[in-house]
Design an enzyme around this catalytic site. Structure first.
Site, PDB file in Angstrom:
ATOM      1  N   GLU A   1      16.445   4.921 -16.409  1.00  0.00           N
ATOM      2  CA  GLU A   1      16.642   5.406 -14.933  1.00  0.00           C
ATOM      3  C   GLU A   1      18.329   5.356 -15.135  1.00  0.00           C
ATOM      4  O   GLU A   1      18.661   6.617 -14.455  1.00  0.00           O
ATOM      5  CB  GLU A   1      16.781   3.862 -14.122  1.00  0.00           C
ATOM      6  CG  GLU A   1      14.888   4.142 -13.849  1.00  0.00           C
ATOM      7  CD  GLU A   1      14.153   2.701 -13.078  1.00  0.00           C
ATOM      8  OE1 GLU A   1      12.852   2.319 -12.952  1.00  0.00           O
ATOM      9  OE2 GLU A   1      15.467   1.868 -12.825  1.00  0.00           O
TER      10      GLU A   1
ATOM     11  N   TYR B   1       0.534  -1.169   0.153  1.00  0.00           N
ATOM     12  CA  TYR B   1      -0.160   0.259   0.206  1.00  0.00           C
ATOM     13  C   TYR B   1       0.788   1.290   0.087  1.00  0.00           C
ATOM     14  O   TYR B   1       0.431   2.164   0.648  1.00  0.00           O
ATOM     15  CB  TYR B   1      -1.472  -0.557   0.965  1.00  0.00           C
ATOM     16  CG  TYR B   1      -2.194   1.220   0.690  1.00  0.00           C
ATOM     17  CD1 TYR B   1      -2.605   0.262   0.029  1.00  0.00           C
ATOM     18  CD2 TYR B   1      -2.033   2.480   1.515  1.00  0.00           C
ATOM     19  CE1 TYR B   1      -4.237   1.639  -0.348  1.00  0.00           C
ATOM     20  CE2 TYR B   1      -3.648   3.016   1.972  1.00  0.00           C
ATOM     21  CZ  TYR B   1      -4.234   2.426   0.763  1.00  0.00           C
ATOM     22  OH  TYR B   1      -5.682   2.899   0.464  1.00  0.00           O
TER      23      TYR B   1
ATOM     24  N   HIS C   1       6.201  -3.970 -12.495  1.00  0.00           N
ATOM     25  CA  HIS C   1       7.189  -4.084 -13.432  1.00  0.00           C
ATOM     26  C   HIS C   1       7.984  -5.058 -13.672  1.00  0.00           C
ATOM     27  O   HIS C   1       7.716  -5.989 -13.069  1.00  0.00           O
ATOM     28  CB  HIS C   1       8.425  -2.792 -12.014  1.00  0.00           C
ATOM     29  CG  HIS C   1       9.555  -3.007 -12.892  1.00  0.00           C
ATOM     30  ND1 HIS C   1      10.079  -3.180 -14.801  1.00  0.00           N
ATOM     31  CD2 HIS C   1      10.979  -2.738 -11.775  1.00  0.00           C
ATOM     32  CE1 HIS C   1      11.289  -2.771 -14.180  1.00  0.00           C
ATOM     33  NE2 HIS C   1      12.092  -3.266 -12.867  1.00  0.00           N
TER      34      HIS C   1
ATOM     35  N   ASP D   1      13.130   0.492 -18.713  1.00  0.00           N
ATOM     36  CA  ASP D   1      13.115   1.186 -17.782  1.00  0.00           C
ATOM     37  C   ASP D   1      14.329   1.291 -16.892  1.00  0.00           C
ATOM     38  O   ASP D   1      14.153   2.442 -16.652  1.00  0.00           O
ATOM     39  CB  ASP D   1      11.967   0.705 -17.057  1.00  0.00           C
ATOM     40  CG  ASP D   1      11.710   1.096 -15.663  1.00  0.00           C
ATOM     41  OD1 ASP D   1      11.258   1.841 -15.572  1.00  0.00           O
ATOM     42  OD2 ASP D   1      11.982   0.915 -14.456  1.00  0.00           O
TER      43      ASP D   1
ATOM     44  N   SER E   1       2.903   3.620  -2.960  1.00  0.00           N
ATOM     45  CA  SER E   1       2.796   4.904  -3.807  1.00  0.00           C
ATOM     46  C   SER E   1       1.532   4.253  -5.382  1.00  0.00           C
ATOM     47  O   SER E   1       1.451   4.988  -5.111  1.00  0.00           O
ATOM     48  CB  SER E   1       3.976   5.339  -4.350  1.00  0.00           C
ATOM     49  OG  SER E   1       3.410   5.733  -5.891  1.00  0.00           O
ATOM     50  N   GLN E   2       2.528   2.712  -5.557  1.00  0.00           N
ATOM     51  CA  GLN E   2       1.381   2.392  -6.434  1.00  0.00           C
ATOM     52  C   GLN E   2       0.341   1.608  -5.754  1.00  0.00           C
ATOM     53  O   GLN E   2      -0.655   1.600  -6.324  1.00  0.00           O
ATOM     54  CB  GLN E   2       2.037   1.648  -7.679  1.00  0.00           C
ATOM     55  CG  GLN E   2       3.557   2.236  -8.281  1.00  0.00           C
ATOM     56  CD  GLN E   2       2.719   2.369  -9.518  1.00  0.00           C
ATOM     57  OE1 GLN E   2       1.326   2.684 -10.480  1.00  0.00           O
ATOM     58  NE2 GLN E   2       3.811   3.980  -9.696  1.00  0.00           N
TER      59      GLN E   2
ATOM     60  N   GLY F   1       2.246   6.638  -7.838  1.00  0.00           N
ATOM     61  CA  GLY F   1       1.395   6.997  -7.852  1.00  0.00           C
ATOM     62  C   GLY F   1       0.234   7.175  -7.231  1.00  0.00           C
ATOM     63  O   GLY F   1      -1.038   7.108  -7.260  1.00  0.00           O
TER      64      GLY F   1
ATOM     65  N   SER G   1       2.210  -3.314  10.229  1.00  0.00           N
ATOM     66  CA  SER G   1       2.897  -2.873   8.829  1.00  0.00           C
ATOM     67  C   SER G   1       1.570  -1.338   8.927  1.00  0.00           C
ATOM     68  O   SER G   1       0.303  -0.964   9.776  1.00  0.00           O
ATOM     69  CB  SER G   1       1.881  -3.271   7.218  1.00  0.00           C
ATOM     70  OG  SER G   1       2.032  -1.804   6.595  1.00  0.00           O
TER      71      SER G   1
ATOM     72  N   ASP H   1      10.548  -3.908  -5.409  1.00  0.00           N
ATOM     73  CA  ASP H   1      11.501  -5.250  -6.411  1.00  0.00           C
ATOM     74  C   ASP H   1      12.718  -6.228  -4.997  1.00  0.00           C
ATOM     75  O   ASP H   1      12.319  -8.068  -5.245  1.00  0.00           O
ATOM     76  CB  ASP H   1      11.490  -5.239  -7.486  1.00  0.00           C
ATOM     77  CG  ASP H   1      11.021  -4.781  -8.321  1.00  0.00           C
ATOM     78  OD1 ASP H   1      10.125  -5.194  -9.078  1.00  0.00           O
ATOM     79  OD2 ASP H   1      12.214  -3.753  -9.413  1.00  0.00           O
TER      80      ASP H   1
END
Length: 332
Positions: A195, A25, A108, A191, A27-28, A134, A51, A83
């Protein structure tokens, strides 16, 4: 050219009767969960016990449970944690509940492309990757606009994986702007390259090199900061709005001429070869292996490099100069 899909190409009703589990939960995660909920999907958020996001998600009107519980209950599971955390969470909490016919989704492709996660063959594996942070995905959804996204299918056990992914994309608002079809490999490699070579590594190194050059030549650090860092937003905003041509139209003729004659001297054949080397290290998996080992070792190099850049003169000067511009807080 890429295939692009819009609202007319997606049927959100495909998600009727499905339970969408959003793992994470941040940004995205918050954007996907809230957008899908507002679109009418049955959403449940998966978090670890304790959390700090648990209470926040509940206060936002979402159902929350542990990752294990969500993986068991949900028919569609979207992995929206970093990731570097995904493999462990997948192996311990998600994989045991991946019964045939379920869908595992990503925003991703890193862990699938580099074989850190190997899902069973009897589930669908897809990706919907919004091309914005997000908070922006959420803001644009609330305005009825939407953010462009990428879509990919890695595994199509049901033979309906793409239509379901399009329904998901519609649920978060992406088909209002357009969804481009790609592959897990293409999304991951481009991606990472973007970056490293341009967006983060390229820009930050260029800014510091310009700043250091001016300071070494005897110019005031504060002036160098304005010329090499602060004003970059002006140029990037112009490029973002209308491309390179619009930026060149908007700046002075002197600046435009300097662009043409000096830019290629900075980004010359040596820089392009370095970019090619970076791309090859991404394509052959060397960068991924290096980053995975770095995390397994506790991030010693990462932490040292971070500390080194945090104490760079441009950061010290910038902290003081930004205090002169309180309005900057409104743009973050």
């Amino acid at each position: 050219m890429a295939d692009v899909y819009y609202d007319k190409d997606a049927d959100f009703n495909i998600l009727n009767g499905e339970t969408v589990g959003i793992i994470g939960y941040g940004s995205q995660g918050h954007a996907h969960a809230l957008n899908l909920k507002d679109s009418g999907a049955n959403v449940i958020v998966g978090l670890y016990k304790g959390s700090p996001s648990w209470e926040k998600a509940e206060s936002d009107g979402l159902k929350v449970a542990t990752v294990e519980e969500v993986a068991e209950q949900a028919s569609i599971i979207m992995m929206l944690i970093p990731d570097t955390k995904q493999k462990e969470v997948y192996e311990n909490s998600v994989k045991p509940h991946l019964s045939p016919g379920k869908t595992l989704m990503f925003a991703h492709g890193f862990n699938i492309h580099y074989n850190q996660i190997s899902p069973p063959s009897d589930i669908d594996v897809t990706m919907v990757a919004p091309k914005a942070p997000g908070h922006r995905v959420r803001q644009l959804f609330e305005k009825g606009v939407g953010t462009p996204a990428l879509l990919a299918v890695h595994q199509d056990s049901s033979e309906t994986a793409k239509t379901q992914a399009l329904a998901y994309a519609k649920g978060i608002g992406a088909t209002k702007a357009g969804v481009l079809e790609t592959t897990f490999g293409e999304e991951t490699e481009t991606d990472l390259f973007g970056e490293q070579a341009v967006l983060c590594g390229g820009i930050s190194s260029l800014v510091k090199a310009g700043f250091d050059t001016l300071v070494k030549a005897g110019y005031q650090p504060e002036v160098a900061y304005f010329e090499c860092l602060h004003e970059m937003k002006l140029i990037v905003d112009l490029i973002y709005q209308g491309g390179l041509d619009y930026m060149r139209y908007s700046v002075s003729d002197t600046a435009e001429y300097g662009d043409y004659v000096s830019g290629p001297k900075i980004v010359d054949s040596h820089v392009k070869q370095n970019m090619q080397d970076i791309l090859e290290s991404i394509q052959n998996g060397n960068f991924a292996r290096e980053w995975i080992l770095e995390n397994q070792a506790g991030r010693p190099s990462f932490n040292a490099l971070k500390q080194q850049d945090t104490t760079h003169l441009i950061e010290i000067v910038g902290q003081d100069l930004r205090k002169m511009m309180p309005w900057l807080k409104d743009t973050i």
